[in-house]
Motif scaffolding. Structure first.
Motif, PDB file in Angstrom:
ATOM      1  N   ALA A   1     -21.901-105.558  32.020  1.00  0.00           N
ATOM      2  CA  ALA A   1     -21.677-104.429  32.919  1.00  0.00           C
ATOM      3  C   ALA A   1     -21.479-103.150  32.116  1.00  0.00           C
ATOM      4  O   ALA A   1     -21.989-102.080  32.484  1.00  0.00           O
ATOM      5  N   LEU A   2     -20.769-103.242  30.992  1.00  0.00           N
ATOM      6  CA  LEU A   2     -20.535-102.048  30.171  1.00  0.00           C
ATOM      7  C   LEU A   2     -21.849-101.503  29.634  1.00  0.00           C
ATOM      8  O   LEU A   2     -22.079-100.286  29.637  1.00  0.00           O
ATOM      9  N   VAL A   3     -22.735-102.387  29.168  1.00  0.00           N
ATOM     10  CA  VAL A   3     -24.034-101.922  28.688  1.00  0.00           C
ATOM     11  C   VAL A   3     -24.760-101.178  29.815  1.00  0.00           C
ATOM     12  O   VAL A   3     -25.248-100.059  29.634  1.00  0.00           O
ATOM     13  N   GLY A   4     -24.799-101.796  30.982  1.00  0.00           N
ATOM     14  CA  GLY A   4     -25.515-101.180  32.105  1.00  0.00           C
ATOM     15  C   GLY A   4     -24.908 -99.857  32.531  1.00  0.00           C
ATOM     16  O   GLY A   4     -25.607 -98.865  32.741  1.00  0.00           O
ATOM     17  N   ILE A   5     -23.580 -99.830  32.618  1.00  0.00           N
ATOM     18  CA  ILE A   5     -22.924 -98.641  33.168  1.00  0.00           C
ATOM     19  C   ILE A   5     -22.934 -97.483  32.173  1.00  0.00           C
ATOM     20  O   ILE A   5     -23.140 -96.327  32.551  1.00  0.00           O
ATOM     21  N   VAL A   6     -22.726 -97.782  30.896  1.00  0.00           N
ATOM     22  CA  VAL A   6     -22.754 -96.708  29.895  1.00  0.00           C
ATOM     23  C   VAL A   6     -24.172 -96.133  29.790  1.00  0.00           C
ATOM     24  O   VAL A   6     -24.351 -94.918  29.663  1.00  0.00           O
ATOM     25  N   THR A   7     -25.175 -96.989  29.856  1.00  0.00           N
ATOM     26  CA  THR A   7     -26.554 -96.495  29.836  1.00  0.00           C
ATOM     27  C   THR A   7     -26.819 -95.629  31.065  1.00  0.00           C
ATOM     28  O   THR A   7     -27.369 -94.518  30.952  1.00  0.00           O
ATOM     29  N   PHE A   8     -26.397 -96.124  32.230  1.00  0.00           N
ATOM     30  CA  PHE A   8     -26.583 -95.334  33.448  1.00  0.00           C
ATOM     31  C   PHE A   8     -25.828 -94.014  33.354  1.00  0.00           C
ATOM     32  O   PHE A   8     -26.346 -92.954  33.745  1.00  0.00           O
ATOM     33  N   GLY A   9     -24.596 -94.059  32.804  1.00  0.00           N
ATOM     34  CA  GLY A   9     -23.800 -92.839  32.669  1.00  0.00           C
ATOM     35  C   GLY A   9     -24.490 -91.820  31.766  1.00  0.00           C
ATOM     36  O   GLY A   9     -24.613 -90.647  32.116  1.00  0.00           O
ATOM     37  N   SER A  10     -24.984 -92.270  30.602  1.00  0.00           N
ATOM     38  CA  SER A  10     -25.640 -91.350  29.669  1.00  0.00           C
ATOM     39  C   SER A  10     -26.891 -90.753  30.292  1.00  0.00           C
ATOM     40  O   SER A  10     -27.145 -89.551  30.176  1.00  0.00           O
ATOM     41  N   LEU A  11     -27.668 -91.615  30.957  1.00  0.00           N
ATOM     42  CA  LEU A  11     -28.911 -91.136  31.557  1.00  0.00           C
ATOM     43  C   LEU A  11     -28.643 -90.152  32.689  1.00  0.00           C
ATOM     44  O   LEU A  11     -29.196 -89.043  32.706  1.00  0.00           O
ATOM     45  N   SER A  12     -27.761 -90.524  33.631  1.00  0.00           N
ATOM     46  CA  SER A  12     -27.560 -89.629  34.774  1.00  0.00           C
ATOM     47  C   SER A  12     -26.800 -88.380  34.353  1.00  0.00           C
ATOM     48  O   SER A  12     -27.069 -87.280  34.841  1.00  0.00           O
ATOM     49  N   GLY A  13     -25.859 -88.537  33.394  1.00  0.00           N
ATOM     50  CA  GLY A  13     -25.145 -87.366  32.889  1.00  0.00           C
ATOM     51  C   GLY A  13     -26.075 -86.371  32.224  1.00  0.00           C
ATOM     52  O   GLY A  13     -25.877 -85.151  32.310  1.00  0.00           O
ATOM     53  N   SER A  14     -27.112 -86.858  31.555  1.00  0.00           N
ATOM     54  CA  SER A  14     -28.032 -85.946  30.871  1.00  0.00           C
ATOM     55  C   SER A  14     -29.071 -85.367  31.825  1.00  0.00           C
ATOM     56  O   SER A  14     -29.562 -84.262  31.619  1.00  0.00           O
ATOM     57  N   MET A  15     -29.413 -86.094  32.871  1.00  0.00           N
ATOM     58  CA  MET A  15     -30.428 -85.592  33.796  1.00  0.00           C
ATOM     59  C   MET A  15     -29.844 -84.603  34.809  1.00  0.00           C
ATOM     60  O   MET A  15     -30.544 -83.718  35.296  1.00  0.00           O
TER      61      MET A  15
END
Lengths: 458, 458
Positions: A399-413
């Motif tokens: 879950a951490l891998v998924g959520i941190v990736t989602f966080g970085s992607l959506s935070g940057s977009m």
């Protein structure tokens, strides 16, 4: 707090202050005057020479300047406004109530009044709102010597003489900008245009945002940039570097406040009223709260799973905050990169291609930490995560891998999306990103839990 | 991405570029050169006159300038470094590897080499690291005419001539700073000191932080500030306003990035390598993760309560994020207020006295919203919070008041505490505040739940 100051300084003597601080740096005088009530400041200004008083009023750091000018006797106020820089006088008029505005405008000579009314027509956050009309312009037929003589004559009434604008004698269009530096080393008998660098002068339009003006002045290392009318090509005014520094400082304060998740405040912290402060903060706080309510809905949706595997609830704050933190990092990076024009809107895919592996790596690091934590506690007997603790650890890690990736992607977009739809990318605040990531994060977490724990805990 | 550019511009012709862009604005040339590999940039610089090439190297926006200079033939590189502004040349040397540094330093005439080595002795974030030694200083015995003649002679080798520093002929101590503006309007036969404003010149020390220098230049509206040796009183150099604008922009980028919860990066986003990016982000992310692990411990501590009243778990993300959001608002306000010197360390209690009622009010607003949400869902039959839903609503509402107040208070005090113990207040990031508030928030929530729900749910 204002009252505390009033009591402390009951013995404040305007005349004595004017005498003893008359030759101080004007910025230091302003600092002292800011401790006094507007009445006392007005009394000091009335004691000083109009030129000196105008210098004090010219300082943007003087708080309550608009209130002060209304407390000065009308005819003296007129003299002060006349002696002031016209862009600063316009700033004052912008803050005045209509009766005071009319009363004081009537004190000004027609050309000054017209200049100020012209400046008032521009939004304060644009080049037109920052500019002064008090600049040096000369016809292209003059010699260097004539220009220097003219500068000596008009110096007192000009905000800067370090840039001289050469206009076409017939059309009044801007031909060249000449620095005083080049004028000093030029041959006095040469025509003024020979002292110019012969490159197209950098100009801006009156509607340009102050951030754009700041970017021009910084990029080209200018002391001032001329504001040119798009149609007529005439110089309407100039924006000087000190105005831009103030604008940059104000802009970055606003950016930090917006990034902190509130509307930017216009006044310093202690000068902002209680109700104003609540208004600026409650709005976003409520919007974020309403958004975050979706987490309660999501949790309700997964209540059955929580009922069966309460152990999942223990890691919800940990997992959600990690998504928010990685998102907040990415947003802060992209806000500044866009503000400094390091990136264009069309670069979004380059950023996405970088944030994807970055997010995966960061997520893997945190996932490993999280799994180690669960394993350690379990093995050391500090807490019992149940017979399926290994699967729980796998769930948390993935879950951490998924959520941190989602966080970085959506935070940057997010900054790109905001810019695309016409908003300031800087309105993407850390709390906003966190809220966005929280709701999705819960869904990612429970979906992964269903994969790993179905048949055992779920 | 760099490779994509290389392929596109395989046909890049340095000689043709030098010819066709020779008279462009130097900042525009730099923008175009930044698209090219260092080898091509070095080839262009070799084609241009040393003066023009030095102008390009003088631009801080030229990326990879240090690499470029190592690719220029050694003797030509020496000419370029000699023609460059010495503060900028020192910046380049700072980035060079030891062999290149030694090789290129040997190309410089002794006085220039000594000036650059002197500048290299200062940290790049201080006044000493920002300053240039190429300023105009004159003895106090000269007349205005003599000074003007001297300026005309040395203009080419000085970064600015708009501020002239008058030194005591015997001790070399700084007596006055005279602006070129005042020099132009002064009587040529008067002694130079008569043209000065006769106020103590604003100076700074070589160890002053660049933020402090920026504050001085902004406060006093200066074009340059002299850096004076604390002991000898001699002028070591000057920091000009354009260096300060760059420093302010860099500083506010760093502040936003730090506030976003990461170490500040030195290069633009796309120029920062993957591993560097991970390093700058993973550190804080791990520290925050370890801190946030305390929430898991807190949740474990309250597992018995959660077991009995699972309904409490549903609101944990909502309540915790509200605390973090209000804390992030307060921190962003205080970071800027401290950075702009609107507040001093001793003002902490004034701030606490304001944040207490502000937090209570904001908490009450959110608490009301939260209670309304629970009541609505319950009454409309959207979700069943159980027979004691009224008490649950009271718990959530009161917890929000407590947590938002705690968030505002701790978020506003954190920058003061950091400053007090000698850290940069700007290191108080939104994620850091959120983590701090999360753990305490859980404890507040469960403690309030115990008060309201003991005997019913708990």
């Amino acid at each position: 707090m204002q009252d505390a100051t009033l009591i402390q300084d009951e013995a404040f003597d305007p005349a004595a202050f004017a005498r003893s601080h008359g030759s101080d740096h004007v910025a230091d005088i302003v600092e002292k005057l800011n401790q006094q009530p507007a009445e006392a400041v007005a009394a000091v200004l009335t004691q000083l020479s109009p030129e000196r008083a105008a210098e004090i009023l010219d300082q943007p750091s003087l708080t309550e300047a608009a209130e002060v000018i209304t407390l000065v006797p009308t005819s003296h106020a007129g003299r002060l406004l006349t002696a002031m820089a016209d862009d600063r006088a316009a700033d004052l008029f912008r803050e005045l109530e209509l009766p005071d505005r009319t009363r004081l405008l009537a004190q000004l000579a027609l050309p000054i009044r017209q200049a100020i009314l012209g400046l008032l027509g521009h939004s304060p956050h644009t080049a037109g709102g920052l500019m002064t009309t008090e600049f040096v312009s000369v016809p292209d037929k003059w010699t260097v010597r004539e220009v220097l003589e003219y500068i000596r004559k008009v110096e007192r009434t000009r905000e800067t003489i370090y840039a001289i604008y050469v206009l076409d004698q017939n059309t009044q269009r801007l031909l060249q900008a000449v620095s005083l530096r080049r004028l000093i080393i030029a041959n006095p008998d040469d025509p003024i245009l020979s002292a110019a660098r012969q490159i197209t002068p950098v100009t801006t339009s009156p509607d340009a945002d102050r951030e754009e003006v700041a970017r021009l002045i910084t990029k080209y290392d200018l002391l001032a940039v001329p504001v040119v009318d798009d149609v007529s090509g005439r110089v309407l005014g100039i924006v000087t570097v000190d105005d831009v520094v103030d604008a940059i400082l104000q802009e970055s304060t606003e950016d930090v406040q917006k990034f902190g998740g509130m509307e930017a405040i216009d006044e310093p912290y202690l000068q902002t009223g209680f109700l104003e402060m609540i208004r600026k903060r409650a709005g976003w706080l409520c919007i974020l709260f309403l958004g975050e309510m979706l987490t309660a809905s999501a949790m309700q949706h997964y209540q059955a799973e929580l009922d069966r595997a309460l152990v999942l609830a223990l890691f919800i704050p940990l997992i959600m905050s990690s998504g928010g933190n990685s998102g907040s990092q990415a947003t802060s990076l992209l806000i500044r990169a866009l503000a400094l024009h390091e990136l264009r809107l069309g670069d979004w895919w380059r950023v996405a291609l970088r944030e994807l592996p970055t997010g995966l790596t960061l997520g893997a690091i945190l996932g490993l930490l999280g799994m180690t934590r669960i394993t350690l506690w379990q093995q050391l007997g500090l807490f019992d995560y149940g017979p399926h603790w290994g699967l729980v650890a796998m769930t948390v890690g993935s879950a951490l891998v998924g959520i941190v990736t989602f966080g970085s992607l959506s935070g940057s977009m997010l900054p790109f999306i905001l810019k695309r739809v016409g908003f300031d990318p800087a309105s993407a605040s850390a709390p906003f990103v966190a809220t966005l990531v929280d709701v999705t994060g819960l869904m990612i977490y429970f979906s992964i839990a269903l994969v790993f724990l179905r048949g055992t805990l779920l």
